[in-house]
Design a protein around this motif. Sequence first.
Motif, PDB file in Angstrom:
ATOM      1  N   MET A  30      46.276 -28.391 -96.811  1.00  0.00           N
ATOM      2  CA  MET A  30      45.849 -29.224 -97.919  1.00  0.00           C
ATOM      3  C   MET A  30      45.291 -28.404 -99.068  1.00  0.00           C
ATOM      4  N   TRP A  71      35.965 -22.707 -94.767  1.00  0.00           N
ATOM      5  CA  TRP A  71      36.661 -22.160 -95.942  1.00  0.00           C
ATOM      6  C   TRP A  71      38.185 -22.260 -95.849  1.00  0.00           C
ATOM      7  N   LYS A 124      39.875 -24.636 -93.762  1.00  0.00           N
ATOM      8  CA  LYS A 124      40.342 -25.993 -93.506  1.00  0.00           C
ATOM      9  C   LYS A 124      39.827 -27.018 -94.519  1.00  0.00           C
ATOM     10  N   ARG A 125      38.592 -26.836 -94.971  1.00  0.00           N
ATOM     11  CA  ARG A 125      37.938 -27.920 -95.715  1.00  0.00           C
ATOM     12  C   ARG A 125      37.851 -27.717 -97.218  1.00  0.00           C
ATOM     13  N   VAL A 126      37.722 -26.497 -97.649  1.00  0.00           N
ATOM     14  CA  VAL A 126      37.420 -26.250 -99.060  1.00  0.00           C
ATOM     15  C   VAL A 126      38.695 -26.139 -99.891  1.00  0.00           C
ATOM     16  N   ALA A 127      38.724 -26.894-100.977  1.00  0.00           N
ATOM     17  CA  ALA A 127      39.797 -26.746-101.959  1.00  0.00           C
ATOM     18  C   ALA A 127      39.388 -25.613-102.898  1.00  0.00           C
ATOM     19  N   LEU A 128      40.255 -24.636-103.017  1.00  0.00           N
ATOM     20  CA  LEU A 128      39.911 -23.422-103.767  1.00  0.00           C
ATOM     21  C   LEU A 128      40.474 -23.464-105.186  1.00  0.00           C
ATOM     22  N   PRO A 129      39.890 -22.703-106.079  1.00  0.00           N
ATOM     23  CA  PRO A 129      40.387 -22.713-107.460  1.00  0.00           C
ATOM     24  C   PRO A 129      41.758 -22.061-107.568  1.00  0.00           C
ATOM     25  N   ALA A 130      42.468 -22.435-108.611  1.00  0.00           N
ATOM     26  CA  ALA A 130      43.760 -21.792-108.892  1.00  0.00           C
ATOM     27  C   ALA A 130      43.490 -20.660-109.874  1.00  0.00           C
ATOM     28  N   GLN A 176      44.328 -30.205-109.109  1.00  0.00           N
ATOM     29  CA  GLN A 176      43.814 -28.846-109.347  1.00  0.00           C
ATOM     30  C   GLN A 176      42.898 -28.766-110.566  1.00  0.00           C
ATOM     31  N   ILE A 223      39.494 -29.621-109.428  1.00  0.00           N
ATOM     32  CA  ILE A 223      38.934 -28.555-108.584  1.00  0.00           C
ATOM     33  C   ILE A 223      38.447 -27.394-109.458  1.00  0.00           C
ATOM     34  N   ASP A 224      39.297 -26.979-110.384  1.00  0.00           N
ATOM     35  CA  ASP A 224      38.932 -25.847-111.255  1.00  0.00           C
ATOM     36  C   ASP A 224      37.707 -26.191-112.114  1.00  0.00           C
ATOM     37  N   TYR A 246      34.395 -25.981-110.172  1.00  0.00           N
ATOM     38  CA  TYR A 246      33.887 -24.612-110.004  1.00  0.00           C
ATOM     39  C   TYR A 246      33.355 -24.061-111.332  1.00  0.00           C
ATOM     40  N   SER A 264      31.088 -25.694-103.750  1.00  0.00           N
ATOM     41  CA  SER A 264      32.434 -25.788-103.193  1.00  0.00           C
ATOM     42  C   SER A 264      32.972 -27.194-103.397  1.00  0.00           C
ATOM     43  N   TYR A 265      34.241 -27.347-103.070  1.00  0.00           N
ATOM     44  CA  TYR A 265      34.936 -28.614-103.332  1.00  0.00           C
ATOM     45  C   TYR A 265      35.624 -29.029-102.040  1.00  0.00           C
ATOM     46  N   VAL A 266      35.197 -30.157-101.498  1.00  0.00           N
ATOM     47  CA  VAL A 266      35.722 -30.609-100.210  1.00  0.00           C
ATOM     48  C   VAL A 266      36.448 -31.937-100.412  1.00  0.00           C
ATOM     49  N   LYS A 267      37.658 -31.996 -99.886  1.00  0.00           N
ATOM     50  CA  LYS A 267      38.464 -33.223 -99.999  1.00  0.00           C
ATOM     51  C   LYS A 267      37.909 -34.278 -99.050  1.00  0.00           C
TER      52      LYS A 267
END
Lengths: 157, 140
Positions: free
Chosen positions: A1, A128, A130-136, B94, B97-98, B101, B107-110
């Motif tokens: 995800m 980190w 499984k859960r966190v959506a990371l920046p692009a 996205q 999300i960006d 941050y 952090s960003y959790v769905k």
Amino acid sequence: MTGPLAVLLVGTPNPELQALGKSFRKFGVSHRHLSAGEDGAMDAYFQKGLADALFVPTLIMLDMDTCDPEPVLSLLKHHSVLRRIPVIIYGQGNDPERVHLAYRLGATCYLPKPESWDTSMPHFCSYWKKRVALPAIKVEDILATNPYPNQSNRKRH
Amino acid sequence: MKNRPIIAVVDDDEDDLFLIQEAFKACLKEEKVILANSGQDLLARLETLPILPSFLLLDLNMPLMSGFEVLGKLRADSRYNLMPVLIFSTSSAQPDIDRAYELGANSYVKKPVSFHEYQSVVEDLCNFWLNIASTPSSRI
């Protein structure tokens, strides 16, 4: 995800850093190491080395026992693209002043160094990976951005 | 007397608040969960707390004051700007999300869809933020 976790480890090479790298390999975490002891190493990495390496970090882990976090965080948090990258500051002990400093500098969190990274890694990865959506973060965006808007004549590396 | 650690949650959806609360019950030991149904409600409750929450779960899509506005207010207030803020949203866009941050989210959790998933997500949140990481209020 979520996007892939790619960790840039910042600090002086030592057995502890090697243990963290080994644990990352064991748990399938993509990572690179940057020795940021010299002034301008981060600057150079993100302005040139990054494009060469084709490794774009989505998380930075900085060892505050071997690397002064202040200039690194200052560089990252004043950059319009790099400021999105979460930075974990880790170090020995759990002194409240250290914890406050890390958050005050804009770190995502402070991690006290565990006795064994392998023991902490399942919880670390569950969060980190499984859960966190990371920046692009795109290399071209970094390279196209003037990282020092208030210092237009600063020498580039 | 030592204050109990606090976790704060802001969400305008009552069903989501209920699910989060139930999920926390399964994995918390001594921590107290504060529920707020809007940004304004959160800001009012923060004024009354004896310690900073160990972390805040913040929904994005809320009427009157969006999660981004709440985040901006927290980061601009010296009383709360060190508090870890975890965006907890159904949005996987996205740009959201960006932006989170960029505004200083930790952090960003769905947000999950089923109660079973809520339990699993909350367990992972607690394991990291309460057992692995240190926060400005959790160890003081």
